[in-house]
Design an enzyme around this catalytic site. Structure first.
Site, PDB file in Angstrom:
ATOM      1  N   CYS A  33       0.838  -1.196   0.000  1.00  9.10           N
ATOM      2  CA  CYS A  33       0.000   0.000   0.000  1.00  9.10           C
ATOM      3  C   CYS A  33       0.870   1.242   0.000  1.00  9.10           C
ATOM      4  O   CYS A  33       1.908   1.282   0.675  1.00  9.10           O
ATOM      5  CB  CYS A  33      -0.929   0.019   1.212  1.00  9.10           C
ATOM      6  SG  CYS A  33      -1.996   1.478   1.290  1.00  9.10           S
ATOM      7  N   CYS A  36       1.483   2.618   3.404  1.00  8.15           N
ATOM      8  CA  CYS A  36       2.563   1.951   4.132  1.00  8.15           C
ATOM      9  C   CYS A  36       3.924   2.485   3.672  1.00  8.15           C
ATOM     10  O   CYS A  36       4.849   2.633   4.474  1.00  8.15           O
ATOM     11  CB  CYS A  36       2.508   0.449   3.888  1.00  8.15           C
ATOM     12  SG  CYS A  36       0.892  -0.300   4.181  1.00  8.15           S
ATOM     13  N   ASP A 427       9.072  15.655 -37.022  1.00  7.17           N
ATOM     14  CA  ASP A 427      10.220  16.083 -37.802  1.00  7.17           C
ATOM     15  C   ASP A 427      10.280  15.167 -39.029  1.00  7.17           C
ATOM     16  O   ASP A 427       9.816  14.024 -38.980  1.00  7.17           O
ATOM     17  CB  ASP A 427      11.492  15.944 -36.969  1.00  7.17           C
ATOM     18  CG  ASP A 427      12.739  16.205 -37.790  1.00  7.17           C
ATOM     19  OD1 ASP A 427      12.797  17.252 -38.453  1.00  7.17           O
ATOM     20  OD2 ASP A 427      13.637  15.342 -37.787  1.00  7.17           O
TER      21      ASP A 427
END
Length: 734
Positions: A33, A36, A427
């Site tokens: 998590c 955490c 380009d």
């Protein structure tokens, strides 16, 4: 004769150990998590001697920079601190090229969850048969301790550093339920949380496989040819050493079917190389002496002898790994929103839970057990786990999928920006065209075409421009003997051409614009110039201050897949496709007609490309600029997203662009666009699901209609749902 040297032996003099930096890098196991991750970051950052601590949740990495640059004894302290939080830290260098144990063997939570489940099942069975409640509750309590001790320790550490993370909230909820006498529900809460965390950790391991897969591409050792120092005779021997021991310039042998250990240039041998791990291109590339090959690619049927061109820590593959790691650590705008929202949401709900627990019993004389239970449910609802994880898991998955397809996306911000692009500017040279122009005509004012070509080639001999190289190659093909002329005072004129002193006078080679700016007369060559341009050629003028002496016509052709890629971009929703080039207008328009682009902007200097990008973006919306990453750097930086083409082995391009296509295959661009849009959709869906679930849970909890186990199930269930939803991007194919 082949011998093997100890990879840990003394490094050759002059080599640089890539791990000698003061920065400490760790892998973190068990972190499932983002909340955490922030607790670990704050806890490690508070250690004495630590300057900064940063956790890359997506890659499960911890990076620590000491305050004084000294790392003595710090590794052990960091590992202990992370262990206190219930996770495990291992120095990164110890993890490279190590076969990982199966998930169920290296994750303690698997065993503790299984043991806790067994105790709960036994307790439930005994209660069904009417066994004494104290014995049943003892089994429930044992399950709580076994399965919940780990995240209780992590919650305690979070409390010490001033954070109320998910582990602390779940611990309080479980202890509170037990204190209210609901032992079965307390055990259920702990098991649901532990089980959800285990599943989430397992699924996240899959999303973190991109870097491990890249690291596994490069072999640990290389077979090199070195002089035998044990004899006075000039004898060479073949020695297998660690790739980190190989110096740039050494001779490396690559057998059939082996992975190339280092970037290098082929000296001897003919073979085919599978470059898909680097470029995403599935078709093997034929190589011969002079060809460049990259670490991590797979050699075909022929044996090759190569000269290494980089150290192990500076190969194209190493730079890709570094870029992917940095990309996973960068936070997207949506992730920043989630972090800000969570920082406000969680304290507010915790404060609300405290009020719910205290006000009704103290002021309204309501039963404490009922309102205390509701407060515990609100504490669980306050956990932002699903919301916090909703974005990073999607970004990590998308970046991993893109990397496997030869597309490098530099973080969540670049991913989201690419998904919003509505117009693309290309380009021309080396992007839409092959970038290998060839001389097709030479027209000299005095009729001496050989002399004109030699003069131009001499003046351009130091230039790296594709047109200059084509002129030099044409002159070499024409004249087998080296030219007696010599160029001095060479000056490149970006967007215009070049000038150099040849034979005592200044020679100009470049576009008509260069000669107009210098005030040099065409000397009657205007009709010839117009005729060559009408044919779609690129005309390069050659002359001195006295006037134009002749014209060299060059032609470039569109890449085979360019037109198909442009049509696919249109189908993906791109509104406008533009081509920007410094080439002359007629040549540019000829290429534009072949490729069916929407607009053509020719004869542009680098600064004018920047203005063109701004104008197009103003008219059509968010814009991506696609170029070579070096000559087009200003335009790439100006665009909402800069995309570098075919930059395998090019350092500058990796630094310039937000997105890099490792091969020259333009079909990778539509894939990158559609992947980023898919990722945006997944991120929005995950955030929406998380917020909607929290809103419903808050309403039900405030009405007393949501049990504690239901709140846990909703939070962990949604966390797992958004994780799995984000992981779908790992296998995305256009």
């Amino acid at each position: 004769m082949i011998t093997t040297e100890n990879p840990k032996s003394k490094r050759p003099e002059g080599t640089r150990n890539p791990k000698s930096t003061a920065r400490l890098e760790f892998t973190i196991e068990g972190m499932d998590c983002g909340d955490c991750a922030r607790t670990i970051e704050k806890a490690v950052g508070a250690l004495p001697g630590v300057g900064t601590a940063r956790v890359n949740f997506g890659a499960a990495r911890l990076s620590v920079v000491p305050t004084n640059g000294k790392r003595n004894g710090m590794e052990a302290a960091i590992e202990r601190k992370v262990s206190e939080a219930g996770y495990r830290a291992a120095p990164l260098q110890a993890r490279a090229h190590v076969e990982e144990a199966p998930f169920w063997r290296r994750e303690r939570r698997v065993l503790t969850t299984a043991a806790g489940t067994l105790f709960v099942l036994v307790a439930f069975a005994l209660s069904f048969f009417g066994v004494a409640p104290w014995l049943v509750n003892s089994l429930y309590a044992t399950a709580i301790v076994i399965s919940g001790l780990g995240f209780a320790r992590a919650g305690l550490l979070a409390l010490r550093v001033g954070r109320a993370d998910m582990n602390l909230l779940m611990s309080v909820a479980a202890i509170g339920a037990a204190a209210l006498g609901d032992w079965a529900e307390a055990a259920t809460v702990v098991l649901l949380f532990a089980f959800g965390g285990t599943l989430q950790a397992y699924t996240l391991q899959k999303t973190r496989g991109a870097i491990r897969a890249l690291m596994d591409l490069s072999p640990d050792t290389a077979l090199v040819r070195r002089a035998d120092n044990n004899t006075s005779l000039p004898i060479m021997r073949e020695v297998r050493v660690s790739v980190e021991e190989v110096l740039p310039g050494e001779t490396v042998l690559v057998g059939p079917g082996e992975r190339v250990p280092l970037d290098g240039v082929v000296l001897h041998g003919i073979s085919s190389i599978d470059q898909s791990p680097i470029t995403g291109e599935s078709v093997p590339v034929d190589v011969e002496p002079g060809s460049q090959i990259f670490a991590g690619t797979i050699n075909g049927p022929g044996a090759l002898t190569i000269r290494s061109t980089s150290a192990a820590n500076d190969t194209t593959l190493a730079r890709i790994i570094g870029m992917v790691e940095e990309a996973q650590a960068r936070r997207a705008p949506s992730q920043q929103f989630v972090d800000r929202f969570s920082a406000i949401y969680t304290p507010l709900v915790i404060a609300g839970a405290a009020l719910v627990a205290l006000i009704p019993p103290l002021i309204l004389a309501q039963p404490f057990a009922e309102w205390g239970y509701r407060a515990l449910v609100l504490l669980v609802v306050a956990c932002p786990c699903a919301l916090v994880i909703s974005t990073p898991v999607s970004i990590v998955s998308a970046i991993g999928a893109a990397t496997r397809h030869g597309v490098l996306i530099k973080g969540g911000e670049a991913l989201e920006a690419l998904g919003k692009v509505r117009v693309i500017a290309f380009d021309k040279t080396s992007t839409l065209t092959e970038g290998r122009p060839q001389v097709v005509a030479v027209r000299a004012a005095d009729g001496n075409e050989d002399r004109l070509l030699t003069l131009a080639a001499t003046a351009e001999s130091r230039s790296e421009h594709p047109l200059a190289r084509a002129i030099v190659h044409a002159a070499r093909d024409l004249r087998k003997d080296p030219s007696a002329l010599e160029a001095t005072n060479f000056t490149a004129l970006p967007g215009l051409g070049a000038r150099a002193d040849v034979g005592g006078e200044t020679v100009y080679v470049g576009s008509p614009r260069l000669f107009r700016d210098e005030g040099i007369e065409l000397n009657g060559m205007a009709p010839t110039l117009d005729a060559l341009n009408e044919e779609g050629n690129t005309a390069v003028l050659v002359g001195t201050a006295d006037g134009v002496q002749g014209i060299i016509a060059l032609a470039d052709s569109p890449k085979p897949r360019a037109q198909a890629a442009i049509e696919e971009l249109r189908r993906s929703g791109i509104r406008h496709i533009a081509m920007l080039t410094g080439d002359n207008r007629r040549t540019a328009e000829a290429i534009a007609r072949q490729l069916n682009v929407d607009s053509c902007h020719a004869e542009l200097l680098p600064a004018e490309k920047v203005e063109a990008v701004r104008r197009i973006a103003t008219e059509y919306g968010p814009i991506a600029m696609v170029g070579d990453g070096v000559n087009d750097a200003p335009a790439l930086a100006t665009a909402d997203v800069g995309i570098a083409m075919g930059i395998a082995g090019t350092d500058a391009a990796l630094e310039v662009a937000e997105v890099a296509l490792m091969s020259d295959d333009l079909s990778r661009l539509p894939y990158a666009i559609t992947l980023s849009r898919k990722a945006l959709g997944v991120i929005k869906a995950n955030i929406g699901i998380s917020l909607a679930t929290k809103a419903i849970a808050l309403i039900l909890a405030s009405l007393g209609m949501l049990p504690l186990w239901g709140a846990i199930l909703a939070d962990m269930g949604v966390s797992l749902l958004v994780t799995l939803n984000g992981m779908r991007l790992l296998t995305y194919k256009s």
